[in-house]
Design an enzyme around this catalytic site. Structure first.
Site, PDB file in Angstrom:
ATOM      1  N   GLU A   1      -5.809 -31.475   1.376  1.00 18.46           N
ATOM      2  CA  GLU A   1      -6.017 -30.688   2.000  1.00 18.46           C
ATOM      3  C   GLU A   1      -7.837 -29.821   2.573  1.00 18.46           C
ATOM      4  O   GLU A   1      -7.592 -28.952   2.391  1.00 18.46           O
ATOM      5  CB  GLU A   1      -5.114 -29.450   1.665  1.00 18.46           C
ATOM      6  CG  GLU A   1      -3.738 -29.414   1.177  1.00 18.46           C
ATOM      7  CD  GLU A   1      -2.941 -28.546   0.391  1.00 18.46           C
ATOM      8  OE1 GLU A   1      -3.436 -27.185   0.772  1.00 18.46           O
ATOM      9  OE2 GLU A   1      -1.944 -28.930   0.051  1.00 18.46           O
ATOM     10  N   GLY A   2      -8.976 -30.904   2.417  1.00 18.34           N
ATOM     11  CA  GLY A   2      -9.450 -30.087   2.495  1.00 18.34           C
ATOM     12  C   GLY A   2     -10.631 -29.465   1.480  1.00 18.34           C
ATOM     13  O   GLY A   2     -11.841 -29.801   1.465  1.00 18.34           O
TER      14      GLY A   2
END
Length: 356
Positions: free
Chosen positions: A323-324
């Site tokens: 998710e980054g």
């Protein structure tokens, strides 16, 4: 409008100026800190100088997190620890500030932009600014059908290109790139296996949320079947993304390529962004010069992709949440390198004496 040809990016993307790199290296030699004593921070500072075409390097003042979101039909096979079609829950958690990425972004003061390229949910569940770009609702089950039509793939790539232009035009000077997907590591691993000529078992990992052995075997079988569909279209990146990619992956690929055209540096996160980067490299071999690998995600496919692109991850902290998150963790390191390269004083040369 004529069909998009990703190979055209090869003529649009230039390498960073080697003369700027030499100037940055010469400046580094003059700083008061012994060359090499700052380790990889020296390399990062020089990389930023060449990306910015500036010596000394400018500080990173307007970074942005960009997350492309989508659901993948292959998740119906139980290849993910999350329920098929539930990526909108990841989006909602990030928007509400409850995800690891959201916590870190809030702490660092970095804005987060989420782009729905292919979520499988009612658009009314999410804000208009998130869902307004959606290419289609969910992507096809790549083990038995194409993820997208060619027209949808082109639309997704153009979406990513448009987002990159918007960010560059707004003054974003570095992007932290990630994804919010359910089932996304399966098409990502398929793309990497296809482009690296590798068997499914070599690239199959356990995803950001982790899966048990039975789910791993299902995932490996899905990648094996998808690879059979991918190999006949390896000569055309757009057809490859249509066959075994997805709307979010195609948009991410377009974003990466156009970011390189616009000379906007990007920090990659996990296996999904690595797969899209590898597709981008196939289209334009100079493009990886504009990207950094943020962290080791633990996915074997990511390691193969980064090795193929000669990108060495900045961090290895065992963070698998995706998710980054890992890419954002690397941002302070890049900012530190910029500050040191710009602000450390140069040595004062000793005055030679006339006496013996």
């Amino acid at each position: 409008m004529s069909r998009l040809n990703l190979d055209d990016f090869s003529d649009l993307i230039e390498r960073p100026d080697s003369g700027i790199r030499r100037d940055a290296e010469e400046r580094r030699e003059r700083l008061i800190v012994t060359p090499g004593s700052l380790g990889r921070l020296d390399e990062l500072g020089e990389w930023l100088s060449t990306a910015q075409a500036s010596v000394p390097v400018r500080p990173i003042v307007q970074p942005r997190v960009v997350l492309f979101a989508g659901d993948h039909g292959v998740a119906q096979l139980g290849v993910s620890a999350r329920e098929s079609g539930s990526a909108h829950e990841l989006v909602r958690a990030t928007l509400e500030g409850g995800s690891p990425l959201a916590v870190l972004a809030r702490r660092a003061g970095v804005p987060v932009r989420i782009v729905d390229a292919g979520l499988d949910c009612d658009p009314q569940l999410l804000p208009e600014e998130v869902v307004r770009h959606r290419v289609r609702r969910g992507s096809g089950r790549i083990d038995v059908e194409d993820a997208l039509t060619i027209e949808e793939t082109e639309a997704a790539v153009r979406l990513g290109m448009a987002i990159a232009d918007e960010e560059a035009d707004s003054g974003t000077d570095l992007v932290v790139l990630g994804d919010l997907s359910v089932g996304g590591t399966t098409p990502a691993s398929t793309l990497i296996a296809a482009l690296c000529g590798t068997d499914a078992s070599v690239v199959t990992g356990r995803g950001g949320a982790g899966i048990d052995d039975l789910a791993w075997m299902r995932k490996c079988a899905a990648i094996r079947d998808a690879l059979r569909r991918a190999r006949p279209v390896l000569g055309d990146q757009l057809e490859l993304l249509a066959a075994v990619g997805g709307a979010d992956l195609a948009a991410t690929t377009g974003f990466l390529l156009q970011s390189a055209v616009r000379r906007m540096p990007v920090i990659l996160d996990g296996v999904v962004s690595a797969a899209c980067a590898l597709v981008g490299q196939r289209a334009a071999f100079r493009a990886p010069d504009w990207w950094l690998a943020g962290q080791v995600s633990g996915e074997p496919a990511q390691a193969k992709a980064l090795d193929r692109m000669a990108l060495n991850p900045l961090l290895d902290q065992g963070v698998t949440v995706g998710e980054g998150t890992g890419a954002l963790l690397a941002l302070p390191l890049v900012q530190a390198a910029a500050a040191l390269a710009a602000e450390l004083p140069e040595r004062t040369e000793p005055v030679e004496s006339d006496s013996d």
